[in-house]
Design a protein around this motif. Structure first.
Motif, mmCIF file in Angstrom:
data_model
loop_
_atom_site.group_PDB
_atom_site.id
_atom_site.type_symbol
_atom_site.label_atom_id
_atom_site.label_comp_id
_atom_site.label_asym_id
_atom_site.label_seq_id
_atom_site.Cartn_x
_atom_site.Cartn_y
_atom_site.Cartn_z
ATOM 1 N N UNK A 487 3.315 -2.874 -8.975
ATOM 2 C CA UNK A 487 1.781 -4.176 -9.319
ATOM 3 C C UNK A 487 2.240 -4.537 -11.199
ATOM 4 N N UNK A 488 1.712 -5.882 -11.705
ATOM 5 C CA UNK A 488 1.770 -5.520 -13.093
ATOM 6 C C UNK A 488 1.252 -3.882 -13.895
ATOM 7 N N UNK A 489 0.887 -4.076 -14.746
ATOM 8 C CA UNK A 489 1.037 -2.409 -15.655
ATOM 9 C C UNK A 489 -0.218 -2.928 -15.288
ATOM 10 N N UNK A 490 -1.356 -3.411 -15.418
ATOM 11 C CA UNK A 490 -2.662 -3.809 -15.403
ATOM 12 C C UNK A 490 -3.476 -3.002 -14.694
ATOM 13 N N UNK A 496 -3.587 2.303 -8.791
ATOM 14 C CA UNK A 496 -2.252 3.428 -8.345
ATOM 15 C C UNK A 496 -2.203 4.453 -8.967
ATOM 16 N N UNK A 497 -2.605 4.684 -10.561
ATOM 17 C CA UNK A 497 -2.322 5.538 -11.548
ATOM 18 C C UNK A 497 -4.024 6.170 -11.582
ATOM 19 N N UNK A 498 -4.958 5.371 -12.013
ATOM 20 C CA UNK A 498 -6.704 5.787 -11.850
ATOM 21 C C UNK A 498 -6.904 7.127 -10.649
ATOM 22 N N UNK A 502 0.351 7.309 -7.887
ATOM 23 C CA UNK A 502 1.245 7.368 -7.644
ATOM 24 C C UNK A 502 2.214 8.404 -7.587
ATOM 25 N N UNK A 503 3.634 7.968 -6.482
ATOM 26 C CA UNK A 503 4.860 6.617 -7.018
ATOM 27 C C UNK A 503 4.559 6.228 -5.998
ATOM 28 N N UNK A 524 -2.283 -4.121 1.419
ATOM 29 C CA UNK A 524 -3.799 -3.754 1.147
ATOM 30 C C UNK A 524 -4.075 -3.592 -0.412
ATOM 31 N N UNK A 525 -2.303 -4.813 -0.965
ATOM 32 C CA UNK A 525 -2.607 -4.680 -2.319
ATOM 33 C C UNK A 525 -2.454 -3.832 -3.505
#
Length: 562
Positions: A487-490, A496-498, A502-503, A524-525
């Motif tokens: 996905x794009x950074x934001x 994913x990260x929060x 990840x990964x 699921x985006x």
């Protein structure tokens, strides 16, 4: 002597566009009127058959092993047509080589230059070896092709029709057999990269396998194995590095040198921390296709952790794709969006991490970069001196196994050769079955599935995947799936990260041919679609005949759908 134009309509436009003054007999090559008078001239002519443009496997970017940001090729976008430069180029180059081979054979058979019959036979065998390779390549891509073994005048060239591929393949096998009978097992000069008995056997096996002639393929591969001059290099990861270009596993290769205008633009493959662009990358499809260390695919193995996708995987995974948080080219590789700095092992300090979206928008779009065959020499001058491996012994072993599986002639030798290849990846002896996931089943269906997954793991980044997809008739499955990335950074940080995903946010499903399915994550985006790959099964299993050839010769028919 009647004069002929040897580079006839087949490939004519290449020559016309390459130079304004078309010199039909350059001094470096001679002509039929002033050439082939001695062994030096014959050797020069035969050397011309080994030009890099005449040999090599298909492109990795035509397959599901490849990601190039949001770009597709003519094959992966289903836009192939007869005007595509690659369609024209393969046709033209192959027929240029065929015509050169025919010319050499004609002169060897009709000239008295005082060489022994043994030497003449060897030279003729090299020409027939090259000719067989070229016709086999044409058939595998175009199907029925224009066929000729003689030098023909231009007016006849304009009227040639296509010959049934099975008839062409009969002559291909005859040429390979002649080469097998008359080529040496090896050359005394290590610098010589010319045809050998083993190369003729290996290429015959490949040609037969691609054509579905499994008995021929099995016998040729078996005879190549029985030469006992090739073996598996003990370290898979090191095999592809420049210093191992003469490894005994390599049966036939084309030298590449930066001093000879290397044809590989290294920067597209290199991480951004090493001065590259990280644009030409392994796909998520490839990463997901590697088996786990228990021999099971990721959707069946309890060892697979989508948060650590390189852990507990077949060693060839980590030799082919750079694992996260590992040293590569002197710098830690870590695409995690919050890893804004990484350790530089060369300087002993931390540096800005240009391989994460957290710092660089154009970092690898899916977080992956190639490792196989790449070393510091690629960084030093952004080029490469690795030999282009066209065929190696592991391929012979797996071709033997595949042919036997398709013939349902499954015995201990089939299991043994497959385990040889797999055990080498783990750096253990095949007999040490507790140290690697040894293959044991005798089921034809199960072995077929295992064999296909094994080939993908073994030959990634070597140009064999495309023809595997074509001949197994699974390109319509593999190449009609979208290509995905991060996905794009934001969104990546938020979704994913929060959320500690990840990964890979989920485990992809793997079919019986080793083709992954990421659609659940996409719906699921959780991942981003980079491209929408397309493959038209109604026509794309064959390439079109080049449009220029159809226009210049009304007797040529076109393949269906083009």
């Amino acid at each position: 002597m009647k004069n002929f134009i040897y580079i006839i309509s087949i490939g004519l436009f290449i020559g016309l566009s390459a130079c304004n003054d078309l010199d039909l007999a350059p001094l470096s090559e001679g002509s039929t009127d002033n050439w082939y008078n001695n062994e030096v001239e014959i050797n020069m002519s035969i050397n011309n058959l080994y030009g890099a443009g005449f040999w090599g496997n298909d492109q990795v970017d035509w397959t599901d092993d490849w990601t190039y940001r949001e770009n597709l090729t003519a094959i992966t976008s289903a836009t192939v047509n007869g005007e595509w430069g690659t369609v024209e180029g393969l046709w033209a180059n192959s027929y240029t080589a065929i015509t050169r081979a025919n010319t050499i054979i004609h002169n060897l058979e009709n000239s008295d230059i005082g060489l022994s019959q043994e030497v003449l036979d060897q030279y003729k065998a090299e020409a027939r070896f090259a000719r067989a390779y070229q016709y086999a390549k044409l058939v595998s891509h175009y199907g029925d092709v224009v066929f000729y073994h003689d030098n023909i005048p231009l007016d006849e060239a304009y009227s040639l029709t296509r010959t049934d591929k099975d008839e062409v393949m009969k002559t291909v096998y005859e040429d390979f057999d002649y080469a097998i009978d008359h080529l040496p097992v090896s050359y005394s000069n290590n610098e010589i990269k010319r045809g050998t008995k083993g190369a003729a056997l290996a290429f015959k096996a490949r040609a037969a396998l691609y054509n579905g002639d499994f008995q021929i393929a099995k016998e040729a591969a078996q005879h190549c194995m029985e030469l006992e001059v090739y073996d598996l290099y003990p370290d898979y990861g090191e095999l592809f590095l420049p210093e191992n270009r003469d490894a005994s596993e390599i049966i036939f290769s084309i030298p590449r040198s930066t001093a000879l205008n290397s044809d590989l633009s290294a920067r597209g493959y290199l991480p951004r921390n090493s001065g590259g662009y990280a644009t030409y990358d392994p796909s998520w499809d490839l990463l997901a296709s590697y088996l786990c260390t228990d021999g099971l695919p990721v959707d069946q193995s309890p060892l697979f952790d989508p948060k650590e996708p390189f852990k507990n995987r077949d060693p060839r995974c980590n030799y082919t794709i750079v694992p996260f948080q590992s040293e590569f080219l002197g710098v830690m590789y870590q695409p995690h969006p919050d890893s804004l700095s990484v350790y530089n092992f060369n300087t002993g300090t931390y540096q800005i991490n240009n391989d994460t979206k957290g710092n660089q928008f154009y970092a690898s779009f899916n977080g992956l970069v190639w490792k196989k065959g790449i070393d510091q020499t690629w960084v030093d001058d952004f080029s490469a001196e690795n030999s282009v491996i066209v065929i190696r012994y592991a391929d012979v072993l797996l071709m033997y196994a595949e042919a036997a599986i398709e013939l349902n002639e499954i015995d201990d030798t089939v299991i043994d050769v497959m385990n040889q290849v797999r055990a080498r990846a783990y750096k253990v002896a095949p007999s040490n079955v507790s140290a690697y996931p040894a293959i044991k089943t005798r089921s034809q269906d199960e072995l077929r599935s295992i064999l296909r997954m094994e080939r993908r793991m073994e030959f990634a980044f070597e140009g064999l995947r495309y023809m595997d997809l074509i001949r197994w008739k699974i390109a319509e499955d593999a190449l009609n799936n979208p290509d995905y990335g991060m996905l794009d950074l934001e969104q990546l940080r938020e979704e994913i990260v929060n959320k500690d995903l990840w990964f890979f946010p989920e485990v992809p499903q793997i079919d019986q041919n080793g083709v992954p399915d990421f659609s659940s994550m996409a719906q699921k985006g959780l991942i981003k679609q980079l491209t929408n790959r397309q493959f038209d099964a109604s026509r794309q299993y064959l390439w079109p005949i080049p449009t220029k050839e159809i226009l210049i010769n009304s007797n040529l028919s076109q393949n269906p759908g083009y």
